[in-house]
Write a protein that holds these residues in place. Structure first.
Motif, mmCIF file in Angstrom:
data_model
loop_
_atom_site.group_PDB
_atom_site.id
_atom_site.type_symbol
_atom_site.label_atom_id
_atom_site.label_comp_id
_atom_site.label_asym_id
_atom_site.label_seq_id
_atom_site.Cartn_x
_atom_site.Cartn_y
_atom_site.Cartn_z
ATOM 1 N N ARG A 173 1.484 6.887 -6.853
ATOM 2 C CA ARG A 173 0.412 7.840 -7.097
ATOM 3 C C ARG A 173 0.932 9.276 -7.015
ATOM 4 O O ARG A 173 0.615 10.117 -7.864
ATOM 5 C CB ARG A 173 -0.702 7.628 -6.084
ATOM 6 N N SER A 186 5.980 10.517 0.905
ATOM 7 C CA SER A 186 5.516 9.223 0.407
ATOM 8 C C SER A 186 6.703 8.300 0.119
ATOM 9 O O SER A 186 6.626 7.094 0.353
ATOM 10 C CB SER A 186 4.661 9.392 -0.848
ATOM 11 N N GLU A 229 0.831 -1.212 0.000
ATOM 12 C CA GLU A 229 0.000 0.000 0.000
ATOM 13 C C GLU A 229 0.861 1.256 0.000
ATOM 14 O O GLU A 229 0.556 2.236 -0.695
ATOM 15 C CB GLU A 229 -0.919 -0.008 1.214
ATOM 16 N N ARG A 230 1.937 1.262 0.770
ATOM 17 C CA ARG A 230 2.819 2.425 0.800
ATOM 18 C C ARG A 230 3.509 2.630 -0.533
ATOM 19 O O ARG A 230 3.730 3.776 -0.956
ATOM 20 C CB ARG A 230 3.854 2.268 1.919
ATOM 21 N N ASP A 268 -7.061 9.067 -5.841
ATOM 22 C CA ASP A 268 -7.478 8.871 -4.452
ATOM 23 C C ASP A 268 -8.392 7.667 -4.288
ATOM 24 O O ASP A 268 -8.768 7.325 -3.168
ATOM 25 C CB ASP A 268 -8.193 10.118 -3.932
ATOM 26 N N ARG A 303 1.018 4.249 -2.864
ATOM 27 C CA ARG A 303 0.904 5.681 -2.577
ATOM 28 C C ARG A 303 2.044 6.474 -3.222
ATOM 29 O O ARG A 303 1.845 7.560 -3.777
ATOM 30 C CB ARG A 303 0.934 5.910 -1.064
ATOM 31 N N MET A 319 -5.349 9.418 0.671
ATOM 32 C CA MET A 319 -4.019 9.982 0.463
ATOM 33 C C MET A 319 -3.684 10.993 1.556
ATOM 34 O O MET A 319 -4.316 12.051 1.628
ATOM 35 C CB MET A 319 -3.948 10.656 -0.911
#
Length: 443
Positions: A90, A230, A83-84, A211, A87, A216
């Motif tokens: 993104r 991030s 997940e990190r 998002d 991010r 976020m």
């Protein structure tokens, strides 16, 4: 036990029975085992060896990489490492037009590489990516097609369980296979990205679709600050490929040992760096990894019986001889092999296809003088494309289930990616240097 196919021979009868059982929706592992046991009975000897053959099929040191790579991927999802990383991608891509398509491609390729299963990746991350791409103006069918393709092509990118299996069957260095697959894997990802500008989209060129994957943090901060934060949060996850592949290529540990290192690394990051690992999460990760590994290893176990019959009946010699007799042109033979792999990959998982077909194709590879590392990459790309090729690609069915779209609509959405992937496959097959340049540099 009666001979179901009199006059055809035990080996050919076994192959026919296997496909008949598959048509009756018998699970692949049991179709392999039942057809092989029938053939062994008809041969009249060897049935008492069944237990030893099954044990020998799974007690290979290299195969230990499979459960540990699967467990490492599961832990990366459970502990928030993946997940990190999502991010970070993104924020890095930001408000670039079509950004959600780029993020979806990168995430699918990454997640599929660590999970080891294309269909499982579609089920796990498909809904999030499809939702985000819809909000970014892409059609639902096109987004589903992207997920199918990215999750399928990820089996080419190291650490690839498929390449581990190929290395075991072909008795080829798994390290060299991983090195050979790096550029082709990235190249296939670029071919996916090349379709994005041609996608029909609705709504603004940029949107808050990024998002949709997960909330976020730091959204109000300037871009540079958000990118740094991030990156700092994702650092340990971004370091994972460097730890695994760097250790392999530098000779610190073997690919099999790298799987264990990846598992320990994921445990360490989750428990010490992110502090997100719980006993419940660990139990669920172990249970999911055990279930996924058991499916693969059951196929490997019964494939040992199947392979024994293939050797005893000399199917390798007869079938490979027939293949070599088709033409004296190596490109014609390669094209036939690729078509067979592509069609087989539409109906069966890559592991099963390799255990059935490689004993026949590998002697042809050696006769033609092809490099085994390059041939392994070609095999994996073919099998990956088969996973999302209409009308029966396995990934299409999984995507239909999670998106509630018809197979036909998803197949149309995946068509641009299929064309791009076939062009990429042609380039990889025609230009062995794409696969072998890094291998030559690191030898």
């Amino acid at each position: 036990m009666p001979d179901l196919f009199p006059g055809l021979g035990a080996g050919t009868g076994m192959v026919i029975l296997f496909f008949l059982l598959m048509a009756l929706r018998v699970p692949v592992a049991f179709a392999l085992g039942l057809s092989a046991i029938h053939a062994m009975w008809q041969i009249g000897f060897g049935l008492e060896l069944a237990g030893d053959l099954i044990a020998a099929g799974v007690t290979k040191f290299s195969l230990l990489a499979i459960p540990f790579f699967i467990l490492a991927g599961t832990l990366m999802g459970t502990t928030g490492i993946a997940e990190r990383m999502i991010r970070f991608f993104r924020v890095l891509i930001g408000s670039t037009p079509g950004g959600m398509g780029v993020v979806g491609t990168v995430v699918c390729l990454f997640w599929g590489a660590v999970s080891g299963s294309g269909p499982a990746s579609v089920a796990a991350i498909g809904p999030m990516i499809v939702k985000g791409m819809e909000e970014d103006g892409y059609s639902r069918a096109y987004a589903a097609g992207l997920v199918c393709t990215g999750a399928a092509l990820s089996i080419v990118i190291p650490p690839s369980i498929g390449l581990v299996i190929y290395g075991v069957i072909a008795e080829t260095s798994i390290s060299q296979l991983f090195i050979a697959a790096i550029i082709p894997g990235l190249f296939m990802g670029l071919m996916m990205l090349a379709t994005l500008p041609f996608a029909r989209r609705e709504g603004p060129a940029t949107s808050p679709a990024l998002d949709a994957l997960s909330p976020m943090p730091h959204a109000a901060l300037p871009y540079g600050r958000r990118l740094w934060l991030s990156f700092r949060e994702a650092f340990w996850g971004l370091l994972t490929p460097l730890v695994i592949l760097g250790g392999i290529y530098s000779g610190i540990f073997t690919p099999t040992e790298a799987a264990l290192v990846a598992t320990v690394y994921a445990l360490g990051v989750g428990a010490l760096a992110y502090r997100t690992l719980t006993l419940r999460g660990l139990y669920e990760a172990l249970a999911n990894a055990a279930a996924s590994s058991a499916v693969v290893m059951l196929v490997v176990a019964y494939a040992g019986l199947f392979g024994w019959v293939v050797n005893v009946e000399d199917l390798i010699g007869s079938y490979s001889g027939a293949l070599l007799g088709l033409s004296g042109n190596e490109w014609v033979i390669l094209l036939v092999i690729m078509v067979v792999l592509l069609v087989a990959g539409m109906f069966m998982d890559p592991v099963t296809v390799m255990f059935i077909s490689l004993p026949i194709f590998l002697p042809v590879m050696r006769e033609m003088g092809w490099d085994p590392a390059w041939f392994g990459v070609v095999v994996m790309v073919n099998l990956a494309i088969g996973l999302f090729t209409p009308p029966v690609g396995i990934n299409l069915y999984v995507a239909a289930n999670v998106t509630r779209l018809s197979i036909e609509r998803i197949a149309r959405g995946a068509l641009p990616f299929l064309i791009a992937s076939l062009l990429g496959l042609a380039a990889i097959a025609a230009l062995p240097a794409l696969s072998l340049t890094l291998v030559g540099m690191l030898r």
